[in-house]
Scaffold this active site. Sequence first.
Site, short mmCIF file in Angstrom:
data_model
loop_
_atom_site.label_atom_id
_atom_site.label_comp_id
_atom_site.label_asym_id
_atom_site.label_seq_id
_atom_site.Cartn_x
_atom_site.Cartn_y
_atom_site.Cartn_z
CE LYS A 63 -2.79 5.79 -1.16
NZ LYS A 63 -3.85 6.44 -1.96
CE1 TYR A 75 -3.35 2.89 0.89
CE2 TYR A 75 -1.90 3.33 2.75
CZ TYR A 75 -2.95 3.70 1.94
OH TYR A 75 -3.60 4.89 2.16
#
Length: 258
Positions: free
Chosen positions: A142, A138
């Site tokens: 980003k 994750y």
Amino acid sequence: MPRGMKVLVTGASGRIGQAFREYYRDYYFLRLVEHQTPVRASSNEEVVSADITDFQSILKAMKGMEAVVHLAADPRGSAPWDSILKLNIIGTYNVFEAARLSGVKKIVYASSNHACGYAVLESDLVGPDVPIRPDSLYGVSKVFGEALGRYYSDKFGVSVICLRIGACHDPEVLLKRIHSSGGRLFYPPEKYLAMWISRRDVAQLIHKSLEADLKFGIFYGTSNNERKIFDLSSAKEKLGYEPQDRIEDYISTESYKK
């Protein structure tokens, strides 16, 4: 009538999307992207059905917009690669490219503190210039979004503001999450409390980012908590961000230990 620009909001049904809408739906005209979770429009809002993983549908939704607030993603730190690739990487590219082709000149991108999670874990105070150290796939996704934003800014002249947002939960929910984790959360309890950001403050941060005359920037976002975990000086100076709330006004500073 709204005073601000026409803004497409992905992830409009999420916590941050709802907070932004609550405080600024009367300022902007908001077009809300609805996919799996139904979204009910209020004044100065309209809902369109689109899927960020389907380029043509998000391109259609982008028509006539002046700015984008891109919040949609798989937010789980444990999310598997297939979901990360589909939603957080391909989906983010689709939104950026659809914005470019539609003549959109401003993108506010919801990044995350997890883009530099290991630095946050090991440091007392972290600023936007800290070396990239994602703590999960994750977090990696980003970092990709931030790099993509830098590219679209340099190559195509799109203004891109990336926000490494802290923990946007109701204080009671955040505290319950800490208590029930059994020590399994990535950060220690005191750091989770330090990175809390209220609904009002996260909405203001997005608003200030939309209004900022900047080519590109990466900024951290928390409320005005007594314990500092992120350096907000850049956000205050360049965006004019002034957080209004403190976690200590809602819970005891010792309550996470109980």
